[in-house]
Write a protein that holds these residues in place. Structure first.
Motif, PDB file in Angstrom:
ATOM      1  N   SER A 161      -9.489  -1.775   6.693  1.00 48.40           N
ATOM      2  CA  SER A 161      -8.543  -1.010   7.524  1.00 48.40           C
ATOM      3  C   SER A 161      -9.337  -0.044   8.385  1.00 48.40           C
ATOM      4  CB  SER A 161      -7.536  -0.246   6.656  1.00 48.40           C
ATOM      5  OG  SER A 161      -8.182   0.741   5.891  1.00 48.40           O
TER       6      SER A 161
ATOM      7  N   GLN B 118      -6.022   2.845   5.424  1.00 48.77           N
ATOM      8  CA  GLN B 118      -5.018   2.120   4.600  1.00 48.77           C
ATOM      9  C   GLN B 118      -3.613   2.617   4.929  1.00 48.77           C
ATOM     10  OE1 GLN B 118      -7.787   2.883   0.993  1.00 48.77           O
ATOM     11  NE2 GLN B 118      -6.423   1.225   0.377  1.00 48.77           N
TER      12      GLN B 118
ATOM     13  N   ASN C  67       3.620   0.047   8.883  1.00 50.17           N
ATOM     14  CA  ASN C  67       2.472   0.841   9.331  1.00 50.17           C
ATOM     15  C   ASN C  67       2.895   2.302   9.414  1.00 50.17           C
ATOM     16  OD1 ASN C  67       0.340   2.040  10.753  1.00 50.17           O
ATOM     17  ND2 ASN C  67       1.038   1.213  12.715  1.00 50.17           N
TER      18      ASN C  67
ATOM     19  N   GLU D 295      -4.450  -0.006  13.831  1.00 51.23           N
ATOM     20  CA  GLU D 295      -3.581   0.077  12.641  1.00 51.23           C
ATOM     21  C   GLU D 295      -2.767  -1.202  12.465  1.00 51.23           C
ATOM     22  OE1 GLU D 295      -1.556   3.999  12.853  1.00 51.23           O
ATOM     23  OE2 GLU D 295      -2.823   4.402  11.108  1.00 51.23           O
TER      24      GLU D 295
ATOM     25  N   SER E 132      -5.057  -3.703  11.067  1.00 54.41           N
ATOM     26  CA  SER E 132      -5.301  -3.434   9.639  1.00 54.41           C
ATOM     27  C   SER E 132      -4.155  -3.993   8.800  1.00 54.41           C
ATOM     28  CB  SER E 132      -5.430  -1.923   9.394  1.00 54.41           C
ATOM     29  OG  SER E 132      -6.442  -1.378  10.199  1.00 54.41           O
ATOM     30  N   SER E 133      -2.931  -3.750   9.243  1.00 54.47           N
ATOM     31  CA  SER E 133      -1.777  -4.272   8.506  1.00 54.47           C
ATOM     32  C   SER E 133      -1.795  -5.797   8.481  1.00 54.47           C
ATOM     33  CB  SER E 133      -0.460  -3.800   9.143  1.00 54.47           C
ATOM     34  OG  SER E 133      -0.187  -2.486   8.747  1.00 54.47           O
TER      35      SER E 133
END
Ligand SMILES: Cc1cc2nc3c(=O)[nH]c(=O)nc-3n(C[C@H](O)[C@H](O)[C@H](O)COP(=O)(O)O)c2cc1C
Length: 199
Positions: free
Chosen positions: A41, A46, A98, A124, A127-128
């Motif tokens: 992430s 995270q 998110n 982000e 990352s998700s």
């Protein structure tokens, strides 16, 4: 072909859209969530939240998606109806949100960088996405089927409302369970058509 357990799992993963009416072990749900949480992430923030949905709330989500399908034209209506069937038949559905922590708190030390909010929001979302992929692969490795339902974005505010999520951006809804029947593997592009090697 030189292969190993990880590569076999990656290859075996298929989007599963109809599930058998069989519960999945609680430990498997935890294993899938742990795998999601191990994803890379941006800034290791995270900034994801996972909402595990079962029972009446899951049925309410399926009903919401099915009802709202009628208000869209094809192909959105068809995809929403299919999504409702997947949610209805799966014993467990995991929603991914998110939280936007990176955008909210991570920008301070980057003073003067242009478009930082947009850049961080993109990171982000990425990352998700990595967390969702880990979920799908973990499910596959446990003999479970899953599908990433992006179409629910069309009704994201209602979905977030039903899940009582006050803050956060809708990322994905993933039904998980034992596959009913076998999913057909879709054709994938050849490497030649998508890769350039430079030196
Ligand atoms: C971001 C994203 C959104 C998706 N949304 C949906 C969806 O709303 N409904 C659906 O049935 N499949 C959805 N899928 C699954 C794709 O249709 C599927 O991955 C693709 O057809 C390839 O099949 P495979 O997953 O078996 O390799 C989505 C996949 C991704 C990555």
């Amino acid at each position: 072909m030189n292969t190993n357990e990880t590569r076999r799992t990656i290859k075996a993963r298929r989007s599963t859209r109809i599930f058998a009416s069989k519960d999945i072990p609680e430990e498997d749900i935890i294993r899938i969530l742990e795998s999601a949480n191990q994803a890379p992430s941006a800034h290791n923030k995270q900034s994801w939240r996972f909402i595990v949905i079962r029972g009446p709330r899951k049925q309410a989500l399926a009903s919401l998606v099915s009802e709202r399908a009628g208000q869209f034209k094809k192909p959105s209506s068809t995809l929403l109806r299919m999504a409702a069937r997947s949610i209805f038949s799966a014993p467990v559905v995991i929603a991914v949100v998110n939280t936007g922590e990176l955008v909210k708190h991570g920008t301070k030390s980057f003073d003067g960088v242009a478009n930082l909010t947009e850049l961080f929001r993109t990171m982000e979302i990425q990352s998700s996405a990595a967390a969702v992929q880990n979920m799908l692969l973990a499910a596959t490795s446990l003999g479970l089927g899953s599908v990433w339902l992006g179409i629910l974005c069309l009704i994201r505010e209602e979905v977030l409302g039903l899940l009582e999520i006050q803050e956060g951006e809708f990322m994905a809804v993933v039904p998980i369970g034992y596959a009913q029947g076998k999913s057909v593997a879709p054709r994938k592009k050849s490497l030649e058509s998508i890769v350039d090697f430079l030196s």
